[in-house]
Scaffold this motif. Sequence first.
Motif, PDB file in Angstrom:
ATOM      1  N   VAL B   4      35.139  45.956  22.284  1.00  0.00           N
ATOM      2  CA  VAL B   4      36.471  45.942  21.684  1.00  0.00           C
ATOM      3  C   VAL B   4      37.415  46.792  22.527  1.00  0.00           C
ATOM      4  CG1 VAL B   4      35.745  45.514  19.315  1.00  0.00           C
ATOM      5  CG2 VAL B   4      35.909  47.861  20.141  1.00  0.00           C
ATOM      6  N   ARG B   5      38.681  46.395  22.470  1.00  0.00           N
ATOM      7  CA  ARG B   5      39.745  47.158  23.119  1.00  0.00           C
ATOM      8  C   ARG B   5      40.797  47.411  22.047  1.00  0.00           C
ATOM      9  NH1 ARG B   5      40.671  44.587  28.456  1.00  0.00           N
ATOM     10  NH2 ARG B   5      41.789  42.955  27.377  1.00  0.00           N
ATOM     11  N   VAL B   6      41.062  48.680  21.795  1.00  0.00           N
ATOM     12  CA  VAL B   6      42.039  49.060  20.774  1.00  0.00           C
ATOM     13  C   VAL B   6      43.320  49.479  21.487  1.00  0.00           C
ATOM     14  CG1 VAL B   6      42.502  50.559  18.799  1.00  0.00           C
ATOM     15  CG2 VAL B   6      40.166  49.821  19.262  1.00  0.00           C
ATOM     16  N   LEU B   7      44.409  48.818  21.161  1.00  0.00           N
ATOM     17  CA  LEU B   7      45.710  49.077  21.785  1.00  0.00           C
ATOM     18  C   LEU B   7      46.528  49.930  20.826  1.00  0.00           C
ATOM     19  CD1 LEU B   7      46.374  45.370  22.864  1.00  0.00           C
ATOM     20  CD2 LEU B   7      45.266  47.181  24.213  1.00  0.00           C
ATOM     21  N   VAL B   8      46.871  51.133  21.259  1.00  0.00           N
ATOM     22  CA  VAL B   8      47.519  52.089  20.371  1.00  0.00           C
ATOM     23  C   VAL B   8      48.916  52.411  20.900  1.00  0.00           C
ATOM     24  CG1 VAL B   8      47.341  54.359  19.290  1.00  0.00           C
ATOM     25  CG2 VAL B   8      45.266  53.076  19.827  1.00  0.00           C
ATOM     26  N   ARG B  11      54.433  57.543  19.579  1.00  0.00           N
ATOM     27  CA  ARG B  11      55.789  58.030  19.849  1.00  0.00           C
ATOM     28  C   ARG B  11      55.969  58.517  21.278  1.00  0.00           C
ATOM     29  NH1 ARG B  11      58.839  55.806  16.057  1.00  0.00           N
ATOM     30  NH2 ARG B  11      58.250  56.409  13.954  1.00  0.00           N
ATOM     31  N   LYS B  12      54.869  58.728  21.996  1.00  0.00           N
ATOM     32  CA  LYS B  12      54.973  59.286  23.354  1.00  0.00           C
ATOM     33  C   LYS B  12      54.082  58.561  24.343  1.00  0.00           C
ATOM     34  CE  LYS B  12      57.947  62.600  22.577  1.00  0.00           C
ATOM     35  NZ  LYS B  12      59.253  62.608  23.268  1.00  0.00           N
ATOM     36  N   GLY B  13      53.906  57.261  24.168  1.00  0.00           N
ATOM     37  CA  GLY B  13      53.126  56.512  25.138  1.00  0.00           C
ATOM     38  C   GLY B  13      52.103  55.603  24.480  1.00  0.00           C
ATOM     39  N   ALA B  14      51.458  54.801  25.334  1.00  0.00           N
ATOM     40  CA  ALA B  14      50.421  53.875  24.871  1.00  0.00           C
ATOM     41  C   ALA B  14      49.054  54.379  25.305  1.00  0.00           C
ATOM     42  CB  ALA B  14      50.668  52.485  25.447  1.00  0.00           C
ATOM     43  N   PHE B  15      48.059  54.087  24.495  1.00  0.00           N
ATOM     44  CA  PHE B  15      46.689  54.461  24.807  1.00  0.00           C
ATOM     45  C   PHE B  15      45.802  53.243  24.582  1.00  0.00           C
ATOM     46  CE2 PHE B  15      48.997  58.228  23.788  1.00  0.00           C
ATOM     47  CZ  PHE B  15      48.513  59.203  24.655  1.00  0.00           C
ATOM     48  N   ILE B  16      44.797  53.107  25.429  1.00  0.00           N
ATOM     49  CA  ILE B  16      43.867  51.991  25.300  1.00  0.00           C
ATOM     50  C   ILE B  16      42.466  52.571  25.146  1.00  0.00           C
ATOM     51  CG2 ILE B  16      42.928  49.938  26.421  1.00  0.00           C
ATOM     52  CD1 ILE B  16      45.615  49.596  27.829  1.00  0.00           C
ATOM     53  N   LEU B  17      41.839  52.216  24.037  1.00  0.00           N
ATOM     54  CA  LEU B  17      40.531  52.758  23.673  1.00  0.00           C
ATOM     55  C   LEU B  17      39.522  51.620  23.770  1.00  0.00           C
ATOM     56  CD1 LEU B  17      41.790  54.448  20.356  1.00  0.00           C
ATOM     57  CD2 LEU B  17      42.070  55.280  22.702  1.00  0.00           C
ATOM     58  N   THR B  18      38.456  51.813  24.525  1.00  0.00           N
ATOM     59  CA  THR B  18      37.494  50.720  24.697  1.00  0.00           C
ATOM     60  C   THR B  18      36.093  51.189  24.332  1.00  0.00           C
ATOM     61  OG1 THR B  18      37.338  51.309  27.037  1.00  0.00           O
ATOM     62  CG2 THR B  18      38.779  49.482  26.483  1.00  0.00           C
ATOM     63  N   TRP B  36      57.542  57.751  26.437  1.00  0.00           N
ATOM     64  CA  TRP B  36      58.341  56.673  25.820  1.00  0.00           C
ATOM     65  C   TRP B  36      57.721  56.288  24.478  1.00  0.00           C
ATOM     66  CZ3 TRP B  36      62.342  53.621  28.365  1.00  0.00           C
ATOM     67  CH2 TRP B  36      62.625  54.035  29.682  1.00  0.00           C
ATOM     68  N   GLU B  37      58.567  55.830  23.571  1.00  0.00           N
ATOM     69  CA  GLU B  37      58.062  55.293  22.305  1.00  0.00           C
ATOM     70  C   GLU B  37      57.493  53.899  22.559  1.00  0.00           C
ATOM     71  OE1 GLU B  37      60.412  56.947  18.544  1.00  0.00           O
ATOM     72  OE2 GLU B  37      61.600  55.590  19.766  1.00  0.00           O
ATOM     73  N   ILE B  38      56.276  53.700  22.160  1.00  0.00           N
ATOM     74  CA  ILE B  38      55.648  52.379  22.292  1.00  0.00           C
ATOM     75  C   ILE B  38      55.465  51.842  20.874  1.00  0.00           C
ATOM     76  CG2 ILE B  38      53.730  51.071  23.234  1.00  0.00           C
ATOM     77  CD1 ILE B  38      55.444  52.497  25.356  1.00  0.00           C
ATOM     78  N   TYR B  39      56.390  50.987  20.481  1.00  0.00           N
ATOM     79  CA  TYR B  39      56.327  50.476  19.113  1.00  0.00           C
ATOM     80  C   TYR B  39      55.147  49.543  18.904  1.00  0.00           C
ATOM     81  CZ  TYR B  39      60.370  52.427  16.793  1.00  0.00           C
ATOM     82  OH  TYR B  39      61.231  53.298  16.163  1.00  0.00           O
ATOM     83  N   HIS B  40      54.814  48.741  19.913  1.00  0.00           N
ATOM     84  CA  HIS B  40      53.744  47.768  19.690  1.00  0.00           C
ATOM     85  C   HIS B  40      53.205  47.257  21.006  1.00  0.00           C
ATOM     86  CE1 HIS B  40      52.209  43.897  17.589  1.00  0.00           C
ATOM     87  NE2 HIS B  40      51.450  44.899  17.265  1.00  0.00           N
ATOM     88  N   LEU B  41      51.898  47.015  21.027  1.00  0.00           N
ATOM     89  CA  LEU B  41      51.251  46.283  22.119  1.00  0.00           C
ATOM     90  C   LEU B  41      50.393  45.218  21.462  1.00  0.00           C
ATOM     91  CD1 LEU B  41      50.329  49.622  22.608  1.00  0.00           C
ATOM     92  CD2 LEU B  41      50.150  48.699  24.895  1.00  0.00           C
ATOM     93  N   LYS B  42      50.333  44.054  22.085  1.00  0.00           N
ATOM     94  CA  LYS B  42      49.425  43.038  21.556  1.00  0.00           C
ATOM     95  C   LYS B  42      48.983  42.109  22.670  1.00  0.00           C
ATOM     96  CE  LYS B  42      48.368  40.397  17.484  1.00  0.00           C
ATOM     97  NZ  LYS B  42      48.733  40.047  16.106  1.00  0.00           N
ATOM     98  N   VAL B 367      43.737  45.343  17.881  1.00  0.00           N
ATOM     99  CA  VAL B 367      42.375  45.297  18.402  1.00  0.00           C
ATOM    100  C   VAL B 367      42.136  43.953  19.076  1.00  0.00           C
ATOM    101  CG1 VAL B 367      39.932  45.441  17.829  1.00  0.00           C
ATOM    102  CG2 VAL B 367      41.579  46.830  16.578  1.00  0.00           C
ATOM    103  N   GLN B 368      41.494  44.012  20.228  1.00  0.00           N
ATOM    104  CA  GLN B 368      41.027  42.806  20.891  1.00  0.00           C
ATOM    105  C   GLN B 368      39.498  42.815  20.883  1.00  0.00           C
ATOM    106  OE1 GLN B 368      43.396  43.650  24.608  1.00  0.00           O
ATOM    107  NE2 GLN B 368      43.739  41.440  24.449  1.00  0.00           N
ATOM    108  N   THR B 369      38.920  41.740  20.418  1.00  0.00           N
ATOM    109  CA  THR B 369      37.470  41.584  20.470  1.00  0.00           C
ATOM    110  C   THR B 369      37.138  40.840  21.747  1.00  0.00           C
ATOM    111  OG1 THR B 369      37.466  41.433  18.061  1.00  0.00           O
ATOM    112  CG2 THR B 369      35.450  40.766  19.210  1.00  0.00           C
TER     113      THR B 369
END
Lengths: 100, 371
Positions: B4-8, B11-18, B36-42, B367-369
């Motif tokens: 899985v890859r979790v896209l977070v 308020r201060k950036g994006a994080f990718i949890l795998t 930067w504010e990252i409102y959404h990743l998909k 989340v990406q499976t």
Amino acid sequence: MPTIRVVLPQHLQTLAKTYGEVRLDIEGEVTHRAVLDALEIRFPTLRGTMRDPITLRRRPLLRFFACERDLTSESLDTPLPAPVVAATEPFCIIGAIAGG
Amino acid sequence: MSGVRVLVGTRKGAFILTSDGKRQKWDVSGPHFGGWEIYHLKGSPVDPNRIYASQSSGWFGQVMQRSSDGGKTWETVGNKFEYDGVPGTHQWYDGTPHPWEFKRVWHLEPSLTDPETVYAGVEDAALFRSTDGGQTWNELSGLRRHGTGSSWAPGAGGMCLHTILIDPTNHDRMYIAISSAGAFRTEDGGKSWKPINQGLKSEYIPDPTAEVGHCVHRITMHPLKPGVLFMQKHWDVMRSDDAGDKWHEVSGNLPTDFGFVIDVHAHEPETIYVVPIKSDSEHYPPDGKLRVYRSRTGGNDWEALANGLPQKDCYVNVLRDAMAVDSLDSCGVYFGTTGGQVYASPDAGDHWAPIVRDLPAVVSVEVQTLA
């Protein structure tokens, strides 16, 4: 064609993948508008970040400083000071200081 | 091996949890777009390496990013969101007309069939679509122009289009939700829209059963039952069994029916999750105890899930786009908090553990499976 010096805020340097002062060739008269136009042509990723991409209005929390003067409220078509044109002084784009 | 890859978005950036399919050990990548504010990743459901991200800043406006390698590298794409025609006005907080003004992208919904097509829900509320991987955007203005748009008004967080659902069995049918206008449905791929708010009751607006004006916080659906919708409204958890034509309340025994997130189990269309928040003036869990509530009956009967979650002195919020599920055999459930924690449960909510504890305030979790 004058070559001027521009200082970008850190976030825009990162976005443009450029670091330190930018040296920028300006065609015609050196005005705010000419500098912003040239920056957006040289660094397309900066389009919309210094001025709204539709209205072209300056983003409210950005300031323009040069030669120890705040030039933010000057008309976009006002010529910039001679030391900026001569590149003895940089044109500084500053993100307004805010937060705590 | 699956993972899985979790896209977070924070308020201060994006994080990718795998993680791998066990979801016990995690790698954390980030911050991407730090500061930067990252409102959404998909990610695209047809090409998981294609990810879209909304990057914004009070200083520098909206920037759009896309990745073609699963978030390792990013490319800046188009950020020109121009309303179609003369935008007109909506209602301001004081009831006066206010011009439509683009502020930011709240939600990105990639197409179910084409990785180059992606929808964007924006503030001030409107729906945009790109068919060239985010380079250019065009408004689907039938939504804003269907008749009630001039009466929409912002909620406390702004007038945002925050939910976009595409019916997997009929791609011309889509649902969107706006705070604080309500829910809307199209049957023709976004050309025309109708409000679908019958059955909602909002005591805090002048006409509690009005056609529009409801502060919908989130809608979700299960792909196997796309006509069944679940909604977390400002107050009340709601359900519709007829694609939004009518709603009924399923808050049941929840300790409070205020909240933001709602999601559905990947394999059980009647198993849903919410995170009750004490009230709209307090925005933290009741009694300082962070609990996810699960209903296995499509609402009304709820059980508290607290194993591994803080049960003392916890006063975080969980924002509307900050819960997601994976589709591994044992469904994983994930949510992020304004305190910077991202919690994961690899067993459908029975046990929880933090993946990370100290990120900036979390705005969104997807989340990406991965096969």
